[in-house]
Scaffold this motif. Sequence first.
Motif, PDB file in Angstrom:
ATOM      1  N   VAL A 110       0.868  -1.187   0.000  1.00 44.94           N
ATOM      2  CA  VAL A 110       0.000   0.000   0.000  1.00 44.94           C
ATOM      3  C   VAL A 110       0.896   1.225   0.000  1.00 44.94           C
ATOM      4  O   VAL A 110       1.750   1.388   0.884  1.00 44.94           O
ATOM      5  N   PHE A 111       0.708   2.059  -1.002  1.00 43.19           N
ATOM      6  CA  PHE A 111       1.547   3.249  -1.109  1.00 43.19           C
ATOM      7  C   PHE A 111       1.094   4.279  -0.083  1.00 43.19           C
ATOM      8  O   PHE A 111      -0.096   4.625  -0.005  1.00 43.19           O
TER       9      PHE A 111
ATOM     10  N   TYR B  90       8.170  -7.125  -2.934  1.00 45.74           N
ATOM     11  CA  TYR B  90       6.733  -6.847  -2.979  1.00 45.74           C
ATOM     12  C   TYR B  90       6.475  -5.933  -4.167  1.00 45.74           C
ATOM     13  O   TYR B  90       7.396  -5.370  -4.772  1.00 45.74           O
ATOM     14  N   LEU B  91       5.217  -5.796  -4.513  1.00 48.72           N
ATOM     15  CA  LEU B  91       4.804  -4.950  -5.628  1.00 48.72           C
ATOM     16  C   LEU B  91       4.293  -3.619  -5.113  1.00 48.72           C
ATOM     17  O   LEU B  91       3.642  -3.564  -4.059  1.00 48.72           O
ATOM     18  N   SER B  92       4.579  -2.603  -5.891  1.00 52.54           N
ATOM     19  CA  SER B  92       4.099  -1.263  -5.559  1.00 52.54           C
ATOM     20  C   SER B  92       3.567  -0.622  -6.844  1.00 52.54           C
ATOM     21  O   SER B  92       4.125  -0.853  -7.925  1.00 52.54           O
ATOM     22  N   PRO B  93       2.476   0.172  -6.758  1.00 56.87           N
ATOM     23  CA  PRO B  93       1.946   0.804  -7.968  1.00 56.87           C
ATOM     24  C   PRO B  93       3.003   1.653  -8.655  1.00 56.87           C
ATOM     25  O   PRO B  93       3.704   2.443  -8.029  1.00 56.87           O
TER      26      PRO B  93
ATOM     27  N   SER C 252       9.787   6.253  -8.624  1.00 60.62           N
ATOM     28  CA  SER C 252       9.657   5.048  -7.812  1.00 60.62           C
ATOM     29  C   SER C 252       8.724   5.290  -6.632  1.00 60.62           C
ATOM     30  O   SER C 252       8.753   6.350  -5.986  1.00 60.62           O
ATOM     31  N   THR C 253       7.895   4.291  -6.356  1.00 55.08           N
ATOM     32  CA  THR C 253       6.983   4.336  -5.198  1.00 55.08           C
ATOM     33  C   THR C 253       7.410   3.378  -4.100  1.00 55.08           C
ATOM     34  O   THR C 253       6.635   3.112  -3.179  1.00 55.08           O
ATOM     35  N   CYS C 254       8.605   2.797  -4.205  1.00 52.62           N
ATOM     36  CA  CYS C 254       9.092   1.887  -3.168  1.00 52.62           C
ATOM     37  C   CYS C 254       9.405   2.673  -1.907  1.00 52.62           C
ATOM     38  O   CYS C 254      10.016   3.749  -1.961  1.00 52.62           O
ATOM     39  N   GLN C 255       9.014   2.130  -0.766  1.00 55.11           N
ATOM     40  CA  GLN C 255       9.216   2.782   0.520  1.00 55.11           C
ATOM     41  C   GLN C 255       9.748   1.768   1.516  1.00 55.11           C
ATOM     42  O   GLN C 255       9.263   0.627   1.586  1.00 55.11           O
TER      43      GLN C 255
ATOM     44  N   CYS D 294       9.704  -3.971  -5.586  1.00 60.23           N
ATOM     45  CA  CYS D 294      10.468  -3.289  -4.542  1.00 60.23           C
ATOM     46  C   CYS D 294      11.120  -4.319  -3.633  1.00 60.23           C
ATOM     47  O   CYS D 294      10.625  -5.447  -3.480  1.00 60.23           O
ATOM     48  N   VAL D 295      12.214  -3.943  -3.027  1.00 61.60           N
ATOM     49  CA  VAL D 295      12.965  -4.797  -2.126  1.00 61.60           C
ATOM     50  C   VAL D 295      13.051  -4.131  -0.774  1.00 61.60           C
ATOM     51  O   VAL D 295      13.478  -2.976  -0.658  1.00 61.60           O
TER      52      VAL D 295
END
Length: 293
Positions: free
Chosen positions: A241-242, A273-276, A281-284, A265-266
């Motif tokens: 969840v972003f 995991y997947l991120s929209p 980049s939306t990886c957090q 994302c790592v």
Amino acid sequence: MTIAPVPNDVIYTVGLYGWRKRCLYFLLLLFLVTMIVNLALTVWIIKVMNLSTVRGGMGNLQLSQDGIRLEGFSEFLLPLYVKEIRSRRDSALVLRSERNVTLNVRNSQGHLTGQLTGRTLWKAQCRRLEVRSRADGQPLFSADADEIRIGTRTFTVTGSEGAVFRHSVETPLIQSSASEELKLESPTRTLTMGAPRGVEVTSAHGALTVGGRKDLQLQSTEGEIILDAATVRLASLPLGVFAPEPPGRASPPPPPAGQATYEVCVCPSGKLYLSPAASSSTCQAVSNICLWS
């Protein structure tokens, strides 16, 4: 000196008469009957045993300087002590018993050094057991207290359940036939493959599946792990969840409606995991997937 004449009526007879004569005739008749019976029994034994001076034996048994030779079926009711048992070149040697067959080997002191016995299950007791090829004499199978060695080029297991190994197995190659599948499985324990120069798992014409109930680890202490394929799929990855960025930092715009595009994302722990996907980049690192992993 005068000699008196012998009277004419005195006659001396020489011979056997009376009961002595009858006893002599009876003994002669008894000896004659005994000789005839012995001769008849001798002829009967020669006929039954099939004794022959031409073949040098009796019936199927032939005597020679090298030993004895038996033709056909032979039955031994007591133990047989021989140095060598050998069949003819054009026939097989068959040992048959209603109970079991036991072959014992003893040394000069009479101690048992080897034994082969069996009825439904054959057991061999010796220091070392070897099976050699008839063509060139090369060892095909050998077993002793330390190791079991198979000298053939290919070891094939035809059972429906395959081969079960209680401990480790050391071999340079494990390969299935062209029309069969190869499956390495440990139902209750861990399956470990290791080699000092690397492990290669190849499927030339089919799929390769690696599965486990718990964690599956691919570890390289000095080199790399390379996934080289036209398509690499990571199925069943969780969707993160972003979370919007704090005020003062521009957040990436959401993806257009109807566009199912994600980025991988790592987490710091190594979890994927997947991120929209967006323009950036939306990886957090503080994603809900990373926090609860």
